[in-house]
Scaffold this active site. Sequence first.
Site, PDB file in Angstrom:
ATOM      1  N   HIS A  17      60.783 -23.695  38.173  1.00  0.00           N
ATOM      2  CA  HIS A  17      59.954 -23.012  39.167  1.00  0.00           C
ATOM      3  C   HIS A  17      59.521 -21.634  38.704  1.00  0.00           C
ATOM      4  CE1 HIS A  17      63.118 -20.432  41.136  1.00  0.00           C
ATOM      5  NE2 HIS A  17      63.933 -21.418  40.853  1.00  0.00           N
TER       6      HIS A  17
ATOM      7  N   GLU B 267      59.809 -22.601  45.171  1.00  0.00           N
ATOM      8  CA  GLU B 267      61.150 -23.205  45.182  1.00  0.00           C
ATOM      9  C   GLU B 267      62.083 -22.409  46.069  1.00  0.00           C
ATOM     10  OE1 GLU B 267      65.335 -23.987  43.673  1.00  0.00           O
ATOM     11  OE2 GLU B 267      64.251 -22.110  43.925  1.00  0.00           O
ATOM     12  N   GLU B 268      61.979 -21.091  45.968  1.00  0.00           N
ATOM     13  CA  GLU B 268      62.962 -20.217  46.620  1.00  0.00           C
ATOM     14  C   GLU B 268      62.873 -20.251  48.141  1.00  0.00           C
ATOM     15  OE1 GLU B 268      65.363 -19.025  45.213  1.00  0.00           O
ATOM     16  OE2 GLU B 268      64.893 -18.672  43.113  1.00  0.00           O
TER      17      GLU B 268
ATOM     18  N   HIS C  35      69.469 -13.683  42.114  1.00  0.00           N
ATOM     19  CA  HIS C  35      68.967 -13.267  43.427  1.00  0.00           C
ATOM     20  C   HIS C  35      69.320 -11.805  43.715  1.00  0.00           C
ATOM     21  CE1 HIS C  35      67.874 -17.330  45.395  1.00  0.00           C
ATOM     22  NE2 HIS C  35      67.768 -17.397  44.091  1.00  0.00           N
TER      23      HIS C  35
ATOM     24  N   ASP D  76      66.183 -16.531  37.258  1.00  0.00           N
ATOM     25  CA  ASP D  76      66.064 -17.694  38.137  1.00  0.00           C
ATOM     26  C   ASP D  76      64.627 -17.705  38.646  1.00  0.00           C
ATOM     27  OD1 ASP D  76      66.101 -19.572  40.161  1.00  0.00           O
ATOM     28  OD2 ASP D  76      67.385 -18.404  41.489  1.00  0.00           O
TER      29      ASP D  76
HETATM   30 ZN   LIG Z   1      66.888 -19.134  43.139  1.00  0.00          ZN
END
Ligand SMILES: [Zn+2]
Lengths: 347, 338
Positions: free
Chosen positions: A64, A204-205, A315, A174
């Site tokens: 992603h 995605e998140e 994150h 990420d």
């Molecule tokens: Zn993530």
Amino acid sequence: MLLQSLSEACGLSGNEAEVRNLILKEVQGLVDEHRIDSLGNLITLKRCSSTGAARPRRVMIAAHMDEVGLMVTHIEKSGHLRFSKVGGLDDRTLLSKVVLVGNDRVPGVIGAKPIHLLKEKERHQVVETDQMYIDIGTSSKEETERAVKRGDYVAFATRFSRLEGGLVKGKAFDDRAGCAALIELLRGRGSYPSDLYGVFTVQEEIGLRGARVAAYAVEPDYAFAFEGTVCDDLPKKKDLSPTTILGGGAAITLADRSFFADKRLVKLLVETAEKNGVPYQFKQPMVGATDAGRIHLAREGVPSVAVAVPCRYIHSPVNILSLSDFENLVRLMSLALVALPTLWPSP
Amino acid sequence: MKELIARLVEAYGPSGNEEQVRALIQDEIKAHVDEARVDALGNLVALLKSDPDGQGKPPTRVMVAAHMDEIGIIVTHIDEKGFLRFAPIGGLTPLTLLGNRAVFANGVMGTFGMEKREILPTEKPKLDRMFLDIGTPDKESALKLVSVGDAAAFSRGFAQAGNRLLAKAMDDRIGCAILIQVVKTLKKNPNDIYFVFTVQEEVGCRGAVTSTYGVQPDLAIAVDATDTGDTPESRPMNVTLGKGPAIKVKDAGMLAHPAVRRLLVEAAKGLGIPYQLEVLEGGPTDAMVMQTSREGVPSGVVSIPCRYVHSPSEMVDYDDVTNAVKLLTKVLEDRVAI
Ligand SMILES: [Zn+2]
Ligand SMILES: [Zn+2]
């Protein structure tokens, strides 16, 4: 370094264009086809080597493009910006961070009260997002509105750099680590035994949204999700396992909150890793969720697995990963794609 | 039928690990259906083709589904002393674990333990304080038996208490047993019936998503266990054990299609068997995702009233079970049209 430019690019969920353009530039010469779908997923195709009569198998690999961050929700009379979170972020990691507001990257600071002024009680409290503000240096609403507007995305202004021990730090590993690994895989060979759909997904998140429609369109026979995943390998009091270990190799998911990995694909990855001496580890089950959670449910179902680069402090405004894990993920997957035909049912 | 139920409930099959249950069901139905296949996620999809009707009308595609999986645990860590830490698979209540046993696919057995052992009167024990003890003295010997990622299910034998049946995994092996019995009982078949035994219901109705997409039914019915409100000071709910199969009106995941509900109610009335209407606060069932597959599928649920759901001793009434078989057989023996 590719990972550096990907990490420093800004692309929050729903606003992935900058990252997508960067990726497109990298992969254009490596793939046979590419297109951008209605949600913004970048779907690339690298055709398989064989030209047999049978329909080539389709393998989808998803990474992603989006990252977590903030969005401007309100501009105060004083010119300060109020914001909300895009994706999962811990309030404790936000104070005093330097951020970039909007596509013009207007710099700002998430203000914090100096310790001198904190009341005793406040020292033990977490400041919540709705109490925070971004200071871009303006002193009135009008002045602020000349630079940014409500709805602008806010990314962390973290620079990429190398640390000791083959580690690197940066933001958005990420899943820019996954994006970079997928690009390396497309670069690695002229072709693979199956039609390889390298899919760079959006959103995605905030709920695995891009992967859902991309998998529907691609209709893959097998799918892999490349991730930057949770790593909490710092010392613990109790004898409990970390989710993954930095430097422990590519992290294979057995099960997480969004799916159970296909047992045949897990076996293929493990056997490939062991045969070729590629370090790997299992991610602690039932932690997190990935695009595989949507892909495996597409149409009549898709055998899927997720493989990840462990990233400390994900994150948050700054993450750390080990380049060796990254390289091992690319190596493992490139070998596994070549071994994949052993899973195909004999005609 | 009790013998079949006993074998089904005692089989091992936490979500994602339904292979043993599936093999058992495959064996039971293969002589009675026209085809049976296993899809990418592991759902068993069996088709009973319609009898020719002589008028060339295309048969209605009816999907009836029950889930094979049960709740359980998955090993997340093996410590130096050989104890296993775990995460839940599906809706597991911590209190149901203490004093109980769990078994792995390979037969390895363990019992649940808890840190500090006493529970304060005001406290609800949490799963992260618990562990599974498989009797191994250290990590090395534990690793010979199990690995991280292995799943275990409750270990508990089938038993009868009066006219009631007691077992783990009654949710939803009882549904599987009912479908198998219906396959064996049907005398005529004017519809194309897809008997679907789904995977991973307890973790989010995942198997039903892909199998329904594949089957593309005109109408779908899930058969699953539901809660009751008939035990001392239980949460109010108008479903009682022994008062007949429950026909779902709604749960947290869906509103049953009124025409499917009517179809079931009319069939029960026609047969003169007891039935009850179910409004469940909890949920959902596979029917939730069956209903929204592709362009939408009129869907309903036949629920089997079940006390102590998601515990190792779930209880159903045998008459409710046999009446559910009669009800579904009746519905399927007529040409389904809504
Ligand atoms: Zn993530
Ligand atoms: Zn159930």
